[in-house]
Design an enzyme around this catalytic site. Structure first.
Site, short mmCIF file in Angstrom:
data_model
loop_
_atom_site.label_atom_id
_atom_site.label_comp_id
_atom_site.label_asym_id
_atom_site.label_seq_id
_atom_site.Cartn_x
_atom_site.Cartn_y
_atom_site.Cartn_z
N SER A 9 0.89 -1.07 0.07
CA SER A 9 -0.22 0.02 -0.27
C SER A 9 1.06 1.21 0.10
O SER A 9 1.37 1.66 0.80
CB SER A 9 -0.87 0.39 1.45
OG SER A 9 -1.37 1.64 1.60
N HIS A 34 -0.88 -1.40 -4.46
CA HIS A 34 -2.39 -0.93 -3.59
C HIS A 34 -2.52 0.22 -3.43
O HIS A 34 -1.63 1.07 -3.25
CB HIS A 34 -2.32 -1.57 -2.53
CG HIS A 34 -3.40 -1.86 -2.13
ND1 HIS A 34 -5.02 -2.44 -2.22
CD2 HIS A 34 -3.85 -0.98 -0.62
CE1 HIS A 34 -6.25 -1.74 -1.11
NE2 HIS A 34 -5.27 -1.34 -0.90
N ASP A 36 -4.88 3.52 -2.05
CA ASP A 36 -5.79 3.78 -0.78
C ASP A 36 -6.43 5.29 -1.50
O ASP A 36 -5.77 6.06 -1.29
CB ASP A 36 -5.59 3.64 0.49
CG ASP A 36 -5.11 2.30 0.60
OD1 ASP A 36 -6.09 1.65 0.39
OD2 ASP A 36 -3.65 2.74 1.29
N MET A 38 -9.42 8.12 -0.39
CA MET A 38 -10.24 8.88 0.36
C MET A 38 -10.54 9.58 0.13
O MET A 38 -9.66 10.66 -0.72
CB MET A 38 -9.34 8.17 1.92
CG MET A 38 -8.28 6.88 2.11
SD MET A 38 -7.51 6.91 3.37
CE MET A 38 -6.47 5.66 3.69
N HIS A 67 -8.08 1.05 -3.92
CA HIS A 67 -9.03 0.32 -3.11
C HIS A 67 -9.68 2.19 -2.71
O HIS A 67 -9.40 2.92 -1.82
CB HIS A 67 -7.99 0.16 -1.15
CG HIS A 67 -9.21 -0.23 -0.77
ND1 HIS A 67 -8.48 -0.49 0.41
CD2 HIS A 67 -10.28 0.68 -0.31
CE1 HIS A 67 -9.60 -0.52 1.37
NE2 HIS A 67 -10.37 -0.65 0.84
N MET A 69 -12.37 3.95 -1.01
CA MET A 69 -13.20 4.15 0.48
C MET A 69 -13.88 6.18 0.32
O MET A 69 -12.97 6.80 0.94
CB MET A 69 -11.67 4.38 1.66
CG MET A 69 -11.10 2.81 2.09
SD MET A 69 -9.84 3.07 3.14
CE MET A 69 -8.90 3.41 1.37
N MET A 140 -11.46 -5.58 5.07
CA MET A 140 -10.81 -5.12 5.84
C MET A 140 -10.64 -5.56 7.37
O MET A 140 -11.15 -5.93 8.28
CB MET A 140 -11.57 -3.42 6.50
CG MET A 140 -11.70 -3.06 4.47
SD MET A 140 -9.68 -2.84 3.75
CE MET A 140 -8.79 -1.66 5.10
N ASP A 175 -6.44 -6.32 4.83
CA ASP A 175 -6.13 -5.14 3.99
C ASP A 175 -5.59 -4.53 6.06
O ASP A 175 -7.10 -4.28 6.34
CB ASP A 175 -6.66 -4.00 3.15
CG ASP A 175 -6.08 -2.41 3.50
OD1 ASP A 175 -5.05 -2.01 3.97
OD2 ASP A 175 -6.81 -2.50 2.50
C1 DX5 Z 1 -6.41 1.18 5.13
C2 DX5 Z 1 -5.84 1.61 4.03
C3 DX5 Z 1 -4.50 0.00 3.71
C4 DX5 Z 1 -3.21 0.88 4.75
C5 DX5 Z 1 -2.47 -0.48 5.13
O1 DX5 Z 1 -7.13 2.35 5.33
O2 DX5 Z 1 -6.27 1.27 3.22
O3 DX5 Z 1 -4.30 -0.01 2.63
O4 DX5 Z 1 -2.32 1.49 4.27
O5 DX5 Z 1 -1.52 0.12 6.14
P1 DX5 Z 1 -0.84 -0.52 6.80
O6 DX5 Z 1 -0.91 -1.66 6.09
O7 DX5 Z 1 -0.15 -0.52 7.43
O8 DX5 Z 1 -1.83 -1.09 8.33
ZN ZN Z 2 -6.44 -0.33 1.30
#
Ligand code: DX5
Ligand code: ZN
Length: 214
Positions: A9, A34, A36, A38, A67, A69, A140, A175
């Site tokens: 990620s 990956h 993220d 948001m 991903h 969110m 998650m 994740d």
């Molecule tokens: C959190 C993200 C993850 C995050 C994971 O909302 O979806 O992808 O980057 O980070 P680690 O592996 O550090 O928990």
């Molecule tokens: Zn993620």
């Protein structure tokens, strides 16, 4: 057992040098990247959008595992597909049940794989009827929003139920809080795709960190 897909990620990468970090983690053996996304509404944090995805697309040919969110994912799917996403995962909690199948088909209409994700408080039973429309199911193992949180094992246990209903070829992804130990727990429950942010990017040896997850 089939090979475990490791998807670092980039939320834990150096944003001032994102292209460099994406290229480096790819060279260190990442299978996917990956990303993220948001929006500050679905989760209390804001990260990156489609223009950034497009910018880093030049850094590697690896699969971009996006991903989302965000609320109203439909509105942005085309942007992420055009930016170079190979997989787009949206959250079950962000849409009406009546939209789910159509959204999966809409994502696939761009030649992109479709994923659906559940937050820690959502039970796996809620999505069983939809799994067949998807290429990936993301469980998650932390509350989405931030990297570096503690792994929740009870969330990983949902994989056992999902695995029973998974069609051949489905990616069962986890994740949140993934490291070499928690990865073991998840793969024993049926995960075949592991996202890890802090564990990989904060490690002194990224190649070894990736290897230790498989
Ligand atoms: C959190 C993200 C993850 C995050 C994971 O909302 O979806 O992808 O980057 O980070 P680690 O592996 O550090 O928990
Ligand atoms: Zn993620």
């Amino acid at each position: 057992m089939s090979r475990i897909v490791v998807s670092p990620s980039i939320l834990s990468a150096d944003f001032a040098n994102l292209g460099r970090d994406v290229k480096y983690v790819a060279e260190c053996g990442a299978d996917w990247i990956h990303i993220d996304v948001m929006d500050g509404h679905f989760v209390p944090n804001i990260t990156i959008g489609a223009p950034v995805v497009k910018a880093i697309r030049t850094s590697t040919d690896k699969v971009f595992d996006v991903h989302l969110m965000i609320e109203n994912p439909r509105k942005y799917i085309k942007d992420f597909a055009d930016a170079g996403a190979d997989i787009i995962t949206f959250h079950y909690e962000a849409v009406d049940n009546s939209e789910i199948v159509d959204l999966a088909q809409y994502i696939k209409s761009f030649g992109v794989k479709a994923g659906i994700s559940i937050k820690p408080k959502t039970s796996p039973e809620e999505i069983l009827e939809y799994i067949k429309y998807f290429d990936l199911v993301l469980v998650m193992t932390v509350e989405p929003g931030f990297g570096g949180q503690k792994f929740m094992e009870d969330c990983a246990e949902k994989l056992k139920v999902l695995k029973t209903y998974a069609q051949d070829g489905l990616y069962l992804q986890v994740d949140g809080g993934i490291n070499a130990d928690t990865a073991r727990v998840c793969t024993s429950y049926g995960a075949n795709s592991l996202v890890a942010g802090n564990y990989i990017f904060k490690s002194e040896n990224i190649s070894e960190a990736i290897k230790s997850l498989r």
